[in-house]
Design a protein around this motif. Structure first.
Motif, PDB file in Angstrom:
ATOM      1  N   LEU A   1      69.187  37.908 107.275  1.00 44.69           N
ATOM      2  CA  LEU A   1      70.296  36.933 107.565  1.00 44.69           C
ATOM      3  C   LEU A   1      69.467  35.490 107.770  1.00 44.69           C
ATOM      4  CD1 LEU A   1      72.685  38.880 109.649  1.00 44.69           C
ATOM      5  CD2 LEU A   1      72.874  38.562 107.296  1.00 44.69           C
ATOM      6  N   PHE A   2      70.044  34.467 106.890  1.00 45.54           N
ATOM      7  CA  PHE A   2      69.541  33.298 107.172  1.00 45.54           C
ATOM      8  C   PHE A   2      70.300  32.350 108.213  1.00 45.54           C
ATOM      9  CE2 PHE A   2      70.099  28.586 106.107  1.00 45.54           C
ATOM     10  CZ  PHE A   2      68.629  28.314 106.184  1.00 45.54           C
ATOM     11  N   ALA A   3      69.467  31.925 109.412  1.00 48.86           N
ATOM     12  CA  ALA A   3      70.074  31.525 110.560  1.00 48.86           C
ATOM     13  C   ALA A   3      69.768  30.110 110.922  1.00 48.86           C
ATOM     14  CB  ALA A   3      69.853  32.455 111.712  1.00 48.86           C
ATOM     15  N   GLY A   4      69.365  29.447 109.686  1.00 47.96           N
ATOM     16  CA  GLY A   4      69.009  27.780 109.768  1.00 47.96           C
ATOM     17  C   GLY A   4      67.474  27.747 109.989  1.00 47.96           C
ATOM     18  N   ASP A   5      66.960  27.597 111.185  1.00 50.12           N
ATOM     19  CA  ASP A   5      65.648  27.370 111.463  1.00 50.12           C
ATOM     20  C   ASP A   5      64.810  28.756 111.324  1.00 50.12           C
ATOM     21  OD1 ASP A   5      66.085  24.598 111.844  1.00 50.12           O
ATOM     22  OD2 ASP A   5      65.967  24.805 114.119  1.00 50.12           O
ATOM     23  N   TYR A   6      65.388  29.796 111.004  1.00 48.42           N
ATOM     24  CA  TYR A   6      64.677  31.241 111.297  1.00 48.42           C
ATOM     25  C   TYR A   6      65.566  32.115 110.549  1.00 48.42           C
ATOM     26  CZ  TYR A   6      68.129  32.219 114.965  1.00 48.42           C
ATOM     27  OH  TYR A   6      69.068  32.326 115.544  1.00 48.42           O
ATOM     28  N   TYR A   7      64.953  33.222 110.204  1.00 49.68           N
ATOM     29  CA  TYR A   7      65.901  34.506 109.681  1.00 49.68           C
ATOM     30  C   TYR A   7      66.026  35.544 110.698  1.00 49.68           C
ATOM     31  CZ  TYR A   7      65.010  32.334 105.111  1.00 49.68           C
ATOM     32  OH  TYR A   7      65.017  31.283 104.099  1.00 49.68           O
ATOM     33  N   ASP A   8      67.282  36.388 110.634  1.00 52.29           N
ATOM     34  CA  ASP A   8      67.263  37.501 111.710  1.00 52.29           C
ATOM     35  C   ASP A   8      67.082  38.422 110.221  1.00 52.29           C
ATOM     36  OD1 ASP A   8      67.883  37.024 114.153  1.00 52.29           O
ATOM     37  OD2 ASP A   8      69.890  36.532 113.927  1.00 52.29           O
ATOM     38  N   VAL A   9      65.998  39.511 110.805  1.00 47.71           N
ATOM     39  CA  VAL A   9      65.678  40.447 109.767  1.00 47.71           C
ATOM     40  C   VAL A   9      65.580  41.731 110.486  1.00 47.71           C
ATOM     41  CG1 VAL A   9      64.069  41.295 108.406  1.00 47.71           C
ATOM     42  CG2 VAL A   9      64.176  38.866 108.772  1.00 47.71           C
TER      43      VAL A   9
END
Length: 322
Positions: A277-285
């Protein structure tokens, strides 16, 4: 003498919500946050502190004097304690300057200084139906400050604001706290509002205090999974998964920030990507490791579902187990 002292406070309302045996001391000029799930009793406790709700037992002392409850005084609230709620209304057909004039105990130049700090001096001539939600919150704050309080209670002040107005209000609150030498108690459900702001955090679960400490202690060494979950994603890893000795019946507690995808540090675990999941400054994987799903924040932008990866765990020098 404590600036604020809450002793053995209990309350149970008609809906069954409870406050159980709350004890708390607050130092002058400090920043205290109260955290907990919805319905845990945070806002009720804040209202009891401000004299806006009664306790079935116990006492709140402000500078050594009892804070009277609504059933003990004609006009609820303490003159030196201001309570900023997330819910408030202004009358229509009033100018902002008229709203602010009621209860103002300051000289004109002092009041103008408050309006400037709260960034509302350009709104004074507007009608109350011509202001945004973020502007309303800052006007409500200024209206409290012109009564010269010493203790400011903030009940979810950012919950109904967009990112821009939330950022402005955060800056305003910090400015007024420093310039006016206020003591503040904040209730918020957002971990970023709490961790980056507070000197001391109180965690309430089902009306009872379960942990109290510094932001770093609360974040890194939570007393249980409830406390851990209030401040972001975490992972519990059995010793058998990471080949690490843990106490019987416990798991190694790890925050996502202690994990690296395709890193080189040991222990290094094999896993399979299940969600990105794209979360802006990072990804939740989400990564499956031996039937355990762990969620990791990463800046790596080339991960795909079903991809095999390794996860490096940074075990702290003083590990924590739950």
């Amino acid at each position: 003498m404590d600036f604020l002292k809450i002793s053995e406070v209990n309350r149970k309302d008609e809906l069954g919500f409870e406050i159980k045996n709350i004890n708390l001391s607050v130092a002058q000029f400090s920043k205290t946050a109260i955290a907990g799930a919805t319905g845990s009793g945070k806002s009720t406790l804040l209202k009891i502190i401000g004299g806006l709700a009664h306790a079935d037992s116990g006492v709140v002392l402000f500078r050594g004097e009892k804070v009277l409850s609504p059933i003990e005084t004609l006009i609820p609230g303490h003159k030196s304690i201001a309570y900023l709620s997330q819910y408030f209304e202004f009358r229509n057909n009033y100018r902002v300057e008229e709203v602010l004039s009621y209860g103002n105990t300051l000289e004109e130049d002092e009041a103008q200084n408050i309006y400037t700090i709260c960034r509302i001096d350009h709104l004074l001539k507007r009608w109350t139906n011509q202001i945004s939600g973020g502007e309303r919150q800052r006007i409500a704050l200024a209206k409290l400050l012109v009564s010269s309080p010493q203790l400011l209670l903030l009940d979810e002040p950012f919950s109904n604001l967009d990112f821009t107005h939330k950022t402005i209000l955060k800056s305003v609150i910090e400015d007024i706290r420093k310039r006016l030498q206020l003591t503040c108690i904040l209730v918020s459900h957002d971990p970023q509002d709490v961790l980056s702001w507070a000197d001391n955090i109180l965690i309430i679960q089902n009306g009872a205090v379960i942990q109290q400490g510094s932001p770093e202690e609360i974040y890194k060494r939570p007393v249980n999974e409830y406390a851990a979950g209030l401040f972001g994603k975490y992972i519990l890893l059995p010793g058998s998964v990471i080949n690490y000795t843990v106490p019987d019946g416990k798991n190694l507690f790890v925050r996502s920030s202690q994990c690296t995808v395709n890193g080189t540090q040991k222990p290094m675990l094999k896993g399979v990507v299940k969600k990105v999941l794209f979360a802006g400054d990072y990804y939740d994987v989400d990564i499956a490791i031996n039937q355990h799903i762990v969620t990791i924040k990463t800046e790596t932008d080339n991960l795909n579902v079903d991809q095999q990866v390794t996860v490096s765990i940074q075990i702290p020098e003083l590990p924590w187990f739950l």
